[in-house]
Motif scaffolding. Structure first.
Motif, short mmCIF file in Angstrom:
data_model
loop_
_atom_site.label_atom_id
_atom_site.label_comp_id
_atom_site.label_asym_id
_atom_site.label_seq_id
_atom_site.Cartn_x
_atom_site.Cartn_y
_atom_site.Cartn_z
N ASP A 1 4.50 -9.87 2.48
CA ASP A 1 4.25 -8.95 1.37
C ASP A 1 5.24 -7.80 1.44
O ASP A 1 5.48 -7.23 2.51
CB ASP A 1 2.83 -8.39 1.43
N TYR B 1 7.11 1.42 -3.50
CA TYR B 1 6.07 1.07 -2.55
C TYR B 1 5.08 0.08 -3.17
O TYR B 1 4.83 0.10 -4.37
CB TYR B 1 5.29 2.33 -2.14
N ALA B 2 4.50 -0.72 -2.30
CA ALA B 2 3.36 -1.53 -2.72
C ALA B 2 2.20 -0.60 -3.00
O ALA B 2 2.04 0.45 -2.36
CB ALA B 2 3.00 -2.53 -1.61
N ASP B 3 1.35 -0.99 -3.95
CA ASP B 3 0.21 -0.15 -4.30
C ASP B 3 -0.67 0.13 -3.09
O ASP B 3 -1.26 1.20 -2.97
CB ASP B 3 -0.61 -0.82 -5.40
N SER B 4 -0.78 -0.83 -2.19
CA SER B 4 -1.68 -0.72 -1.05
C SER B 4 -1.24 0.35 -0.04
O SER B 4 -2.04 0.77 0.79
CB SER B 4 -1.81 -2.06 -0.34
N LYS C 1 0.92 3.14 -1.08
CA LYS C 1 1.34 4.37 -1.75
C LYS C 1 0.52 5.56 -1.28
O LYS C 1 -0.69 5.49 -1.16
CB LYS C 1 1.20 4.23 -3.27
N THR D 1 11.09 -5.04 -4.99
CA THR D 1 10.12 -6.00 -4.47
C THR D 1 10.59 -7.45 -4.56
O THR D 1 9.77 -8.35 -4.44
CB THR D 1 8.80 -5.87 -5.24
#
Length: 124
Positions: free
Chosen positions: A46, A60-63, A65, A106
């Motif tokens: 991921d 950034y990945a939402d997880s 941020k 990403t």
């Protein structure tokens, strides 16, 4: 020969912090966008964070941020990932990657070189 060497992983309690480093050699570091990707056991890789060549753009990945911060020092050929407020769900092997573009975000296929990874384990 291009080498990306990650360091800084380890075991930390939930709520703690770690700072990962990725030292690059064999390439013109300032010409490459960089990214961090992680892989938890039994899961696919991921995307975590990305940074442009000059460091002015990040993603950034939402997880992650608000908890993780990516940065780079082109004079030291190094990219960093500061990880705060770590959660057990962040447990994974973390890889850095280099892309010969200004910013690759990403899209894993844009990254040409990968490190061997560093293990991050967050205990509850």
């Amino acid at each position: 020969q291009v080498q990306l060497v990650e360091s800084g992983g380890g075991l930390v309690q939930a709520g703690g912090s770690l700072r990962l480093s990725c030292a690059a050699s064999g390439l013109t570091f300032s010409a490459y966008a960089m990214g961090w990707v992680r892989q938890a056991p039994g899961k696919e890789r991921d995307f975590v964070a990305a940074i442009s060549r000059g460091g002015g753009r990040t993603g950034y990945a939402d997880s992650v941020k608000g908890r993780f911060t990516v940065s780079r020092d082109n004079a030291k050929n190094t990219v960093y990932l500061q990880m705060n407020s770590l959660e057990p769900e962040d447990t994974a092997v973390y890889y850095c990657a280099a892309s010969p573009t200004d910013y690759s975000g990403t899209f894993p296929t844009r990254y040409h070189y990968w490190g061997q990874g560093t293990q991050v384990t967050v205990s509850s």
